[in-house]
Design an enzyme around this catalytic site. Structure first.
Site, PDB file in Angstrom:
ATOM      1  N   GLY A 208       0.799  -1.219   0.000  1.00  0.00           N
ATOM      2  CA  GLY A 208       0.000   0.000   0.000  1.00  0.00           C
ATOM      3  C   GLY A 208       0.827   1.263   0.000  1.00  0.00           C
ATOM      4  O   GLY A 208       0.280   2.361  -0.099  1.00  0.00           O
ATOM      5  N   VAL A 209       2.152   1.139   0.132  1.00  0.00           N
ATOM      6  CA  VAL A 209       3.144   2.237   0.110  1.00  0.00           C
ATOM      7  C   VAL A 209       2.680   3.450   0.921  1.00  0.00           C
ATOM      8  O   VAL A 209       2.898   4.595   0.526  1.00  0.00           O
ATOM      9  CB  VAL A 209       3.514   2.639  -1.337  1.00  0.00           C
ATOM     10  CG1 VAL A 209       4.219   1.512  -2.050  1.00  0.00           C
ATOM     11  CG2 VAL A 209       2.283   3.078  -2.151  1.00  0.00           C
ATOM     12  N   CYS A 210       2.040   3.181   2.065  1.00  0.00           N
ATOM     13  CA  CYS A 210       1.612   4.244   2.991  1.00  0.00           C
ATOM     14  C   CYS A 210       0.740   5.295   2.308  1.00  0.00           C
ATOM     15  O   CYS A 210       0.811   6.493   2.643  1.00  0.00           O
ATOM     16  CB  CYS A 210       2.833   4.917   3.642  1.00  0.00           C
ATOM     17  SG  CYS A 210       3.844   3.788   4.611  1.00  0.00           S
ATOM     18  N   ASN A 211      -0.048   4.862   1.330  1.00  0.00           N
ATOM     19  CA  ASN A 211      -0.917   5.790   0.608  1.00  0.00           C
ATOM     20  C   ASN A 211      -2.288   5.137   0.404  1.00  0.00           C
ATOM     21  O   ASN A 211      -2.644   4.759  -0.715  1.00  0.00           O
ATOM     22  CB  ASN A 211      -0.290   6.149  -0.734  1.00  0.00           C
ATOM     23  CG  ASN A 211      -1.038   7.255  -1.456  1.00  0.00           C
ATOM     24  OD1 ASN A 211      -2.093   7.697  -1.018  1.00  0.00           O
ATOM     25  ND2 ASN A 211      -0.507   7.694  -2.570  1.00  0.00           N
TER      26      ASN A 211
END
Length: 373
Positions: A208-211
């Site tokens: 989710g790459v912190c997004n």
């Protein structure tokens, strides 16, 4: 935002997370009227070392940070405890004195000057880095976007804003977010892709790459779907790559000052392993639809084309109908196998059995001979 807040006389403040941006671009805060109130950045993302971050604060909003109800050593002038009259006096000299709890990372702070000096001597300015990384990203994007399977189906699904242009660093940074598909449109798991990339000395990020907002938008995940996925066991980094026909995250490649064309070639060479060049040459036969049972099972073969996940190259394997009758196609002993990549198989034998069934055909003895002729 600041003008709207002043008109409504409300306490509304802006925070810009510039950590990723400043790694390859020049941060310009010269327009102080429209600059954010708080700007966070990471020096380690620019230099690699030292491991420091920074918070740039507009002087007229610094008082907001002084409202905290706790303190650490070195940030107070007086403390009263041990009685009902608990009280402390925060240092009033400068803002950073009131916020620097404990001992500062003085070794890293001393090293920051060297990092700035070396960075300037190597690259000159951030504009040079932006142009260099942008050129590499545009090259990689164009090559990935043009990569297709043998049947013409795209290999990469690339996620980007419709207004962004890899030729224009003002609209697009040097990162590429994507997922991979098989020749039949099914998703290739991001976790397996990352693990195999690591084995090939390629470092990238998946998930989710912190997004969460971007993931929900580009993967078309509604709040209801995300709640259902969580209820069914999806957690950050737990290796669940697909739920209900949709990927749960993305693969991201990031380029920077020290990236070069060799990195692009290595990345494309690895991604190309997932291309199915044979998909346009699948055997097409008008076969009878026999009713297979134990009595005539010896007269038919189940011909199954499978693909090794770590190479994307198909293997041709066959079993007698007896295995299929018992539903043992996935685990049936091999009657015939064409190695996908002997060199890689020898190096990583644990990957050899990672296979996925692509298609299955029932052939009688006569048709089988015609198919392989």
């Amino acid at each position: 935002m600041r003008r709207c807040a002043s008109k409504g006389k409300s306490e509304l403040y802006s925070l810009l997370d510039a950590a990723a941006y400043v790694a390859t671009a020049q941060l310009d805060l010269s327009d102080h009227e429209n600059a954010p109130d708080f700007t966070a950045l990471s020096f380690y993302k620019i230099f690699g070392f030292p491991d420091l971050g920074a918070l740039i604060v507009r002087k007229d909003v610094g008082h907001v940070l002084l409202k905290r109800q706790y303190f650490g050593g070195g940030t107070v002038d007086m403390v009263i405890n041990g009685s009902d009259d608990v009280w402390h006096a925060t240092k009033q000299g400068t803002l950073h004195e009131a916020l620097e709890d404990g001992t500062p990372a003085f070794h890293s702070i001393a090293a920051l000057h060297c990092a700035l000096d070396v960075h300037s001597r190597l690259y000159g300015c951030m504009r040079n880095i932006s142009q260099h990384a942008g050129h590499l990203a545009a090259t990689l994007y164009n090559r990935m976007a043009s990569l297709v399977h043998g049947n013409g189906a795209p290999v990469c699904t690339i996620y980007k804003n419709s207004a962004s242009d890899y030729q224009n660093p003002r609209t697009q940074g040097p990162t590429i977010a994507f997922n991979l598909r098989t020749c039949r449109g099914t998703w290739i798991g991001k976790s397996e892709f990352e693990r195999l990339a690591t084995l090939n000395n390629i470092q990238l990020r998946t998930g989710g790459v912190c997004n969460p907002g971007g993931i929900a938008s580009y993967l078309d995940l509604s709040p209801k779907e995300m709640r259902e996925n969580y209820a069914e066991g999806l957690r950050c980094g737990n290796g669940i790559d697909e739920m209900n026909g949709k990927p749960t995250g993305i693969i991201r490649v990031s380029l920077g000052a020290m990236s070069n064309m060799k990195d692009i070639e290595a990345c494309m060479s690895f991604v190309a392993r997932f291309v199915d060049q044979e998909s346009s040459q699948d055997i097409q036969l008008n076969l009878p639809n026999p009713s297979v049972n134990r009595r005539d099972s010896s007269q038919y073969f189940f011909w199954c084309r499978r693909r090794k996940k770590h190479t994307g190259v198909p293997t041709m394997q066959s079993w007698t109908a007896d295995h299929a009758i018992h539903g043992n196609i996935q685990n049936a002993p091999l009657a015939e196998t064409t190695p996908a990549n002997p060199e890689l198989d020898a190096k990583h034998p644990c990957l050899v059995e990672k296979e996925v069934v692509l298609d299955l055909m029932i052939l009688d003895q006569k048709s089988l001979k015609e198919a392989v002729r």
